[in-house]
Motif scaffolding. Structure first.
Motif, PDB file in Angstrom:
ATOM      1  N   TYR A 183      11.521  -8.322  11.158  1.00  0.00           N
ATOM      2  CA  TYR A 183      12.320  -9.167  10.259  1.00  0.00           C
ATOM      3  C   TYR A 183      11.755 -10.575  10.231  1.00  0.00           C
ATOM      4  CZ  TYR A 183      16.547 -11.582   8.531  1.00  0.00           C
ATOM      5  OH  TYR A 183      17.440 -12.342   7.825  1.00  0.00           O
ATOM      6  N   TYR A 186      14.195 -20.375   5.293  1.00  0.00           N
ATOM      7  CA  TYR A 186      15.384 -21.181   5.072  1.00  0.00           C
ATOM      8  C   TYR A 186      14.952 -22.569   4.615  1.00  0.00           C
ATOM      9  CZ  TYR A 186      17.458 -17.704   8.188  1.00  0.00           C
ATOM     10  OH  TYR A 186      17.878 -16.537   8.768  1.00  0.00           O
ATOM     11  N   GLN A 213      19.485 -19.619   3.299  1.00  0.00           N
ATOM     12  CA  GLN A 213      18.442 -18.599   3.311  1.00  0.00           C
ATOM     13  C   GLN A 213      17.832 -18.455   1.920  1.00  0.00           C
ATOM     14  OE1 GLN A 213      19.775 -14.766   4.783  1.00  0.00           O
ATOM     15  NE2 GLN A 213      17.832 -14.489   5.829  1.00  0.00           N
ATOM     16  N   TYR A 245      14.321 -13.067   2.664  1.00  0.00           N
ATOM     17  CA  TYR A 245      14.070 -12.430   3.937  1.00  0.00           C
ATOM     18  C   TYR A 245      13.355 -11.106   3.717  1.00  0.00           C
ATOM     19  CZ  TYR A 245      18.402  -9.746   3.076  1.00  0.00           C
ATOM     20  OH  TYR A 245      19.380  -8.931   2.544  1.00  0.00           O
ATOM     21  N   MET A 287      12.744  -7.294   5.680  1.00  0.00           N
ATOM     22  CA  MET A 287      13.094  -6.397   6.776  1.00  0.00           C
ATOM     23  C   MET A 287      11.862  -5.719   7.356  1.00  0.00           C
ATOM     24  SD  MET A 287      16.385  -6.613   7.087  1.00  0.00           S
ATOM     25  CE  MET A 287      16.960  -5.120   7.883  1.00  0.00           C
ATOM     26  N   PHE A 309      12.225 -23.842   7.133  1.00  0.00           N
ATOM     27  CA  PHE A 309      12.036 -23.120   8.386  1.00  0.00           C
ATOM     28  C   PHE A 309      11.742 -21.658   8.103  1.00  0.00           C
ATOM     29  CE2 PHE A 309      13.090 -26.028  11.721  1.00  0.00           C
ATOM     30  CZ  PHE A 309      13.965 -26.948  11.164  1.00  0.00           C
ATOM     31  N   LYS A 312      12.621 -12.014  13.840  1.00  0.00           N
ATOM     32  CA  LYS A 312      13.319 -11.326  14.925  1.00  0.00           C
ATOM     33  C   LYS A 312      12.946  -9.862  14.870  1.00  0.00           C
ATOM     34  CE  LYS A 312      17.739 -10.146  12.688  1.00  0.00           C
ATOM     35  NZ  LYS A 312      17.850  -8.728  13.084  1.00  0.00           N
ATOM     36  N   GLY A 348      16.624  -4.010  13.255  1.00  0.00           N
ATOM     37  CA  GLY A 348      17.789  -3.291  13.742  1.00  0.00           C
ATOM     38  C   GLY A 348      18.893  -4.226  14.186  1.00  0.00           C
ATOM     39  N   MET A 349      19.485  -3.937  15.321  1.00  0.00           N
ATOM     40  CA  MET A 349      20.662  -4.677  15.760  1.00  0.00           C
ATOM     41  C   MET A 349      20.314  -5.905  16.589  1.00  0.00           C
ATOM     42  SD  MET A 349      23.089  -3.233  14.350  1.00  0.00           S
ATOM     43  CE  MET A 349      24.465  -3.994  15.176  1.00  0.00           C
ATOM     44  N   TYR A 380      19.451  -9.620  17.559  1.00  0.00           N
ATOM     45  CA  TYR A 380      20.090 -10.725  16.882  1.00  0.00           C
ATOM     46  C   TYR A 380      19.394 -12.056  17.045  1.00  0.00           C
ATOM     47  CZ  TYR A 380      22.019 -11.112  21.612  1.00  0.00           C
ATOM     48  OH  TYR A 380      22.180 -11.185  22.956  1.00  0.00           O
ATOM     49  N   GLU A 381      18.617 -12.248  18.083  1.00  0.00           N
ATOM     50  CA  GLU A 381      18.071 -13.574  18.316  1.00  0.00           C
ATOM     51  C   GLU A 381      16.897 -13.838  17.386  1.00  0.00           C
ATOM     52  OE1 GLU A 381      17.124 -14.455  22.326  1.00  0.00           O
ATOM     53  OE2 GLU A 381      16.138 -16.356  21.831  1.00  0.00           O
ATOM     54  N   GLN A 382      17.031 -14.855  16.534  1.00  0.00           N
ATOM     55  CA  GLN A 382      15.948 -15.269  15.649  1.00  0.00           C
ATOM     56  C   GLN A 382      15.143 -16.362  16.323  1.00  0.00           C
ATOM     57  OE1 GLN A 382      16.083 -15.309  11.254  1.00  0.00           O
ATOM     58  NE2 GLN A 382      18.266 -15.580  11.577  1.00  0.00           N
ATOM     59  N   PHE A 390      12.689 -19.424  15.516  1.00  0.00           N
ATOM     60  CA  PHE A 390      12.368 -20.312  14.402  1.00  0.00           C
ATOM     61  C   PHE A 390      11.016 -20.982  14.597  1.00  0.00           C
ATOM     62  CE2 PHE A 390      16.019 -20.705  11.565  1.00  0.00           C
ATOM     63  CZ  PHE A 390      16.986 -20.018  12.274  1.00  0.00           C
ATOM     64  N   PRO A 431       8.547 -24.361  13.675  1.00  0.00           N
ATOM     65  CA  PRO A 431       8.816 -25.784  13.892  1.00  0.00           C
ATOM     66  C   PRO A 431       9.283 -26.523  12.651  1.00  0.00           C
ATOM     67  CG  PRO A 431       6.464 -25.416  13.703  1.00  0.00           C
ATOM     68  CD  PRO A 431       7.115 -24.064  13.692  1.00  0.00           C
ATOM     69  N   PHE A 464      26.681 -16.754  15.433  1.00  0.00           N
ATOM     70  CA  PHE A 464      25.660 -17.432  16.223  1.00  0.00           C
ATOM     71  C   PHE A 464      25.962 -18.930  16.284  1.00  0.00           C
ATOM     72  CE2 PHE A 464      22.419 -14.049  15.817  1.00  0.00           C
ATOM     73  CZ  PHE A 464      22.934 -13.335  14.760  1.00  0.00           C
ATOM     74  N   TYR A 479      23.471 -22.386  16.961  1.00  0.00           N
ATOM     75  CA  TYR A 479      22.150 -22.947  17.179  1.00  0.00           C
ATOM     76  C   TYR A 479      22.264 -24.433  17.430  1.00  0.00           C
ATOM     77  CZ  TYR A 479      19.881 -18.716  15.410  1.00  0.00           C
ATOM     78  OH  TYR A 479      19.441 -17.434  15.239  1.00  0.00           O
ATOM     79  N   GLU A 502      13.500 -28.739  16.073  1.00  0.00           N
ATOM     80  CA  GLU A 502      13.432 -27.278  16.222  1.00  0.00           C
ATOM     81  C   GLU A 502      14.826 -26.680  16.314  1.00  0.00           C
ATOM     82  OE1 GLU A 502      12.671 -29.453  18.578  1.00  0.00           O
ATOM     83  OE2 GLU A 502      12.897 -28.619  20.606  1.00  0.00           O
ATOM     84  N   MET A 503      14.943 -25.428  15.970  1.00  0.00           N
ATOM     85  CA  MET A 503      16.208 -24.693  16.039  1.00  0.00           C
ATOM     86  C   MET A 503      16.209 -23.866  17.310  1.00  0.00           C
ATOM     87  SD  MET A 503      18.024 -25.406  13.364  1.00  0.00           S
ATOM     88  CE  MET A 503      19.171 -24.065  13.177  1.00  0.00           C
ATOM     89  N   PHE A 546      18.317 -21.203  19.647  1.00  0.00           N
ATOM     90  CA  PHE A 546      19.421 -20.252  19.730  1.00  0.00           C
ATOM     91  C   PHE A 546      20.231 -20.494  21.005  1.00  0.00           C
ATOM     92  CE2 PHE A 546      21.732 -16.385  19.613  1.00  0.00           C
ATOM     93  CZ  PHE A 546      21.681 -15.829  20.887  1.00  0.00           C
ATOM     94  N   TYR A 588      25.502 -15.713  20.990  1.00  0.00           N
ATOM     95  CA  TYR A 588      25.792 -14.728  19.947  1.00  0.00           C
ATOM     96  C   TYR A 588      27.081 -13.973  20.287  1.00  0.00           C
ATOM     97  CZ  TYR A 588      25.526 -10.273  17.485  1.00  0.00           C
ATOM     98  OH  TYR A 588      25.812  -9.169  16.728  1.00  0.00           O
ATOM     99  N   ARG A 604      25.809 -13.514  10.426  1.00  0.00           N
ATOM    100  CA  ARG A 604      24.959 -12.484   9.842  1.00  0.00           C
ATOM    101  C   ARG A 604      25.843 -11.337   9.412  1.00  0.00           C
ATOM    102  NH1 ARG A 604      23.874  -8.018  12.037  1.00  0.00           N
ATOM    103  NH2 ARG A 604      24.221  -8.754  14.167  1.00  0.00           N
ATOM    104  N   ASN A 656      22.004  -8.231   6.894  1.00  0.00           N
ATOM    105  CA  ASN A 656      21.056  -9.096   7.595  1.00  0.00           C
ATOM    106  C   ASN A 656      20.829 -10.447   6.945  1.00  0.00           C
ATOM    107  OD1 ASN A 656      19.879  -8.478  10.202  1.00  0.00           O
ATOM    108  ND2 ASN A 656      19.358  -6.528   9.272  1.00  0.00           N
ATOM    109  N   LEU A 671      21.741 -14.277   6.715  1.00  0.00           N
ATOM    110  CA  LEU A 671      22.298 -15.223   7.675  1.00  0.00           C
ATOM    111  C   LEU A 671      22.775 -16.444   6.914  1.00  0.00           C
ATOM    112  CD1 LEU A 671      22.622 -15.491  10.760  1.00  0.00           C
ATOM    113  CD2 LEU A 671      20.454 -16.701  10.785  1.00  0.00           C
TER     114      LEU A 671
END
Lengths: 113, 113
Positions: free
Chosen positions: A31, A35, A45, A48, A50, A90, A94, A97-98, A100-102, A104, A106, B35, B37, B44-45, B47, B50, B95, B99, B101
């Protein structure tokens, strides 16, 4: 080092001059996403993806194009930039599937005059 | 359409005290993720935490905890024992099953020594 890279980090351009902002990740993530961040609006967003060859519009896709020919790269293309596309951009990635932590990148600060 | 609302544009907190950053959301999807952030002045972003819509317990990560009240559609971030390094912008995001966000407008937290 696991990371998302974006280039360029800063760009000043003129209205109508096509530009590409590159995004690359080395984590084998399915994924990826783009943004834009504007004051008071948070991050919105744009597009994106997948997986390879699969892209979908986000909340603000107008004026932007993307492509996902390889898993690691997800360039953002502005065919004819306008001043209202001046923003901080940005890229993120990630696992699919399930997960979740994206992660990013810089950020790329774009100014269109 | 889903929406995230952060009603506090800016907040002050005394060092070592706890602070709660508010986030309410709106979605018709039964399955979603929430989430938080952090965005320091460097841009920077990062995380933080969650919470899944079906998770029974509130998420915690070190000094961060998420006060999830599903019936009220709120997902407030609690930072315990604030530190000067906690001064930053904080974004709540959601999210959906597709998917996408969606981010709130952010809260600027300033920690006073």
């Amino acid at each position: 080092e696991a990371q998302v890279t974006q280039n360029p980090r800063y760009l000043i351009t003129v209205t109508g001059k096509k530009l590409t902002v590159t995004c690359s990740q080395n984590m084998n993530h399915e994924y990826m996403s783009w943004y834009r961040q504007d004051p008071g609006l948070g991050l919105r967003q744009i597009y994106y993806s997948m997986n390879v060859e699969v892209t979908d519009k986000g909340d603000v896709p107008e004026g932007y194009k993307v492509s996902r020919k390889e898993k690691r790269n997800f360039p953002l293309i502005l065919e004819s930039p306008s001043p209202n596309q001046t923003s901080l951009y940005f890229c993120a990635s990630k696992l699919g599937g399930m997960s979740y932590e994206q992660y990013f990148g810089p950020g790329t600060r774009l100014t269109v005059t | 359409a889903q929406k995230i609302t952060q009603t506090q544009p800016g907040m002050f907190v005394q060092e070592k005290e706890a602070v709660t950053l508010d986030c309410t959301y709106d979605t018709s999807d039964p399955s979603y993720g929430l989430f938080w952030y952090k965005q320091p002045s460097s841009g920077e972003m990062i995380f933080l935490i969650y919470q899944g819509s079906y998770d029974q317990q509130n998420a915690t990560e070190g000094r961060y905890s998420l006060n999830f009240q599903k019936a009220r559609k709120s997902a407030n971030l609690v930072i315990s024992a604030s530190q000067l390094g906690d001064s930053a912008m904080y974004f709540c995001a959601m999210r959906n099953a597709g998917n996408m966000l969606t981010f709130g407008g952010g809260t600027r937290l300033m920690v006073k020594p």
